[in-house]
Design a protein around this motif. Structure first.
Motif, PDB file in Angstrom:
ATOM      1  N   GLU A   1       0.977  -1.161  -0.098  1.00 26.64           N
ATOM      2  CA  GLU A   1       0.092  -0.074   0.048  1.00 26.64           C
ATOM      3  C   GLU A   1       0.733   1.165   0.053  1.00 26.64           C
ATOM      4  O   GLU A   1       0.430   2.206  -0.780  1.00 26.64           O
TER       5      GLU A   1
ATOM      6  N   GLU B   1      -3.687  -9.276  -4.569  1.00 24.25           N
ATOM      7  CA  GLU B   1      -4.977  -8.837  -3.935  1.00 24.25           C
ATOM      8  C   GLU B   1      -5.104  -7.142  -4.060  1.00 24.25           C
ATOM      9  O   GLU B   1      -6.221  -6.949  -3.759  1.00 24.25           O
ATOM     10  N   HIS B   2      -4.346  -6.355  -4.281  1.00 23.35           N
ATOM     11  CA  HIS B   2      -4.370  -5.170  -4.400  1.00 23.35           C
ATOM     12  C   HIS B   2      -5.036  -4.451  -5.653  1.00 23.35           C
ATOM     13  O   HIS B   2      -4.781  -4.879  -6.742  1.00 23.35           O
ATOM     14  N   PRO B   3      -5.992  -3.780  -5.240  1.00 24.92           N
ATOM     15  CA  PRO B   3      -7.063  -3.423  -6.525  1.00 24.92           C
ATOM     16  C   PRO B   3      -6.336  -2.332  -7.596  1.00 24.92           C
ATOM     17  O   PRO B   3      -6.672  -2.252  -8.553  1.00 24.92           O
ATOM     18  N   SER B   4      -5.283  -1.581  -6.862  1.00 21.36           N
ATOM     19  CA  SER B   4      -4.473  -0.593  -7.652  1.00 21.36           C
ATOM     20  C   SER B   4      -3.121  -1.062  -8.492  1.00 21.36           C
ATOM     21  O   SER B   4      -2.859  -0.372  -8.948  1.00 21.36           O
TER      22      SER B   4
END
Length: 568
Positions: free
Chosen positions: A23, A50-53
């Protein structure tokens, strides 16, 4: 009544630690992460997945993976992260780290590691990774083993400080993880450790904000210098500044000598030929000021003139640190973005003072046309490269003879994005870098490399199995490293120890990786193959075109043209 919180297991806290790390990277502009398979890097890989960005790219070859990230960083001009496991996987990133240190791309190397108790005791896949990249990493962070005893604020602020460093190049973050590395997902569990960061999780800013780079200052005597006889040298500069720089120089009436990576349109093309003409050099001796924008000059004659010129002052403008001037001129080293520097140093309209140089460029063009004829050799390919470029696309040029011929014999469109690895100028990772350039924004790509360069990075063809836009890879097969044909070494020694002919055909490599393949033998056939490739929609495999040419022909033509220009 208070709710008890079960303590995390080691695997669960490894995941929390990695999530916060990833993050934090996004708060510094990271949108692409390149990942190689590995067990020790599992917490980082799962956090990235799993990070959406974050858009994840994978490759099984860590050396190619580093160059894939390098290409993405070149084209996006944003930091790109890499995740690898411990041991030699991390060491394979070294060539990309070196290149980034010289050309300024921001790479963030996340190397998973064994915890300290497994180092220097015979444990499997455990090497001393702190400081692995020596002075080639601009920042180094050796993280401790993840533990909730270390505040989340320490981790995020430590990373912020390293990532906010304005110095270009690679940041090395070494990440030891102790086993167990695998366990149940804990996303839904209450997390007091992460919650200490409060509403930071809902924002997009870094935890610790550091001052940015100051705007460049104006040269106080620019008003007097701009009225004198100046010469502009354009090295490797961003594509949007290329056409602007050419207009700035034209308004001043100053000749601009542009490198193949300058993206200026090279107003005086074929400089590596006409700079061999003694009368052209005599004209340039009148220069009172030389202003060079960007480094990494390619042409030998340009490098020779740059070394020998003696103006009253020599200015070098580039955002990268360091001298960037191997000739060590007396003058000014101005560290500033080129566009911002031009904003502070406006031109005034003046008549050209060295108009005769256009005549020497025209003479070079006439001699090129007379020497090349209608065949399909690597010199002809370089000269007529414009006919193959995709509309709204990108061009990637390999090193050695390939880029030298294009620099000397072609005139590329102003503002057309051209990429290459001209920092250390190696042949490692060229195809992988090209793949990264193409993935940056899904534009068509033409990549031109030599046969040894393609062999050296053959695994990278796996990155072109499915492309989001048409890609054409042209492999010029002159049976070896024919750049060494220009060396004055005995022929027998040269062939065995320098040129190293391999007697290979790339048809089999294309089939191995599922790429389309053709071997055109005429200019018309080459153009037809390229047109078909550009007309195909994205989502398919790249096209590999192999040009089998006479081994010494390109080097011989180049040598003869230079020799002819030197004897007017």
């Amino acid at each position: 009544m208070t709710t008890s919180v079960m303590p995390d297991t080691s695997s669960q806290f490894n995941r929390r630690w990695a999530r916060l790390l990833l993050e934090t990277l996004t708060r510094h502009g990271v949108g692409h992460i390149c990942i190689a398979p590995g067990s020790r890097s599992t917490p980082l890989t799962l956090a990235a997945a799993e990070h959406p960005s974050i858009l994840c790219h994978t490759h099984f070859d860590e050396r190619g993976l580093g160059h894939l990230a390098l290409g993405l960083a070149k084209a996006t001009r944003r930091p790109v992260a890499v995740i690898v496991t411990s041991g030699t996987a991390a060491a394979n990133l070294y060539p990309a780290v070196i290149e980034a240190s010289l050309t300024g791309e921001k790479l963030i190397m996340l190397t998973a590691d064994r915890p300290p108790e497994l180092i220097d005791c015979g444990a499997n896949q455990a090497i001393r990774q702190p400081g692995l990249f020596a002075g080639f990493a601009v920042q180094r962070v050796d993280l401790p083993r993840p533990t909730p005893d270390i505040p989340a604020g320490w981790l995020v602020s430590t990373l912020d400080r390293a990532l906010a460093d304005p110095a270009p190049g690679a940041v090395h973050i070494n990440c030891p993880f102790a086993e167990p590395l695998y366990g149940a997902d804990d996303t839904g569990r209450e997390d007091p450790w992460s919650r200490t960061l409060g509403d930071w999780w809902q924002g997009n800013d870094p935890w610790l904000k550091l001052p940015g780079t100051a705007a460049p200052a104006s040269e106080p005597d620019w008003a007097s210098w701009r009225g004198r006889k100046g010469v502009v040298i354009a090295g490797r500069i961003p594509c949007e500044q290329g056409a602007r720089l050419a207009e700035w120089a034209a308004e001043l009436g100053w000749p601009l000598i542009g490198d193949v990576l300058s993206q200026t349109g090279q107003p005086l093309p074929y400089a590596d030929l006409w700079l061999a003409h003694p009368d052209a050099r005599q004209v340039l001796r009148q220069a009172e000021l030389v202003v060079q924008f960007g480094g990494s000059l390619t042409g030998k004659r340009l490098l020779q003139w740059q070394e020998q010129c003696r103006p009253a002052e020599y200015w070098l403008v580039d955002p990268l640190p360091g001298r960037l001037d191997p000739a060590h001129h007396r003058g000014r080293r101005i560290s500033a973005p080129i566009g911002a520097w031009l904003d502070h140093h406006p031109a005034i309209a003046q008549a050209p003072w060295a108009a005769s140089l256009a005549g020497y460029a025209g003479l070079a063009r006439a001699r090129i046309e007379a020497a090349l004829g209608d065949g399909l050799g690597e010199a002809q390919l370089a000269c007529r490269l414009n006919d193959l470029l995709p509309a709204d696309g990108r061009l990637f040029l390999g090193n050695s003879l390939t880029i030298r011929l294009v620099d000397a014999l072609a005139q590329l469109p102003a503002g057309y994005p051209v990429y290459g690895n001209r920092g250390a100028s190696g042949i490692d990772g060229l195809l992988s870098t090209a793949a990264g350039v193409q993935r940056a924004d899904d534009r068509p790509l033409l990549a031109l490399v030599g046969d040894l360069s393609a062999l050296y990075d053959l695994n990278a063809l796996a990155l072109f199995r499915r492309t989001t836009a048409p890609v054409v890879i042209v492999v010029v097969n002159n049976n070896g490293g024919q750049i060494f044909s220009l060396l004055p070494t005995p022929e027998a020694v040269r062939e065995r120890f320098y040129v190293m002919p391999q007697q290979v055909e790339f048809r089999h490599a294309a089939a191995l990786f599922g790429l389309d393949y053709a071997q055109p033998d005429t200019p018309a056939g080459l153009r037809a193959c390229v047109r078909r490739a550009w007309s195909r929609p994205g989502g398919g495999a790249a096209t590999l075109l192999e040009l089998k040419v006479q081994p010494h022909e390109g080097a011989d033509v180049f040598r003869q043209l230079v020799s002819g220009m030197a004897r007017p």
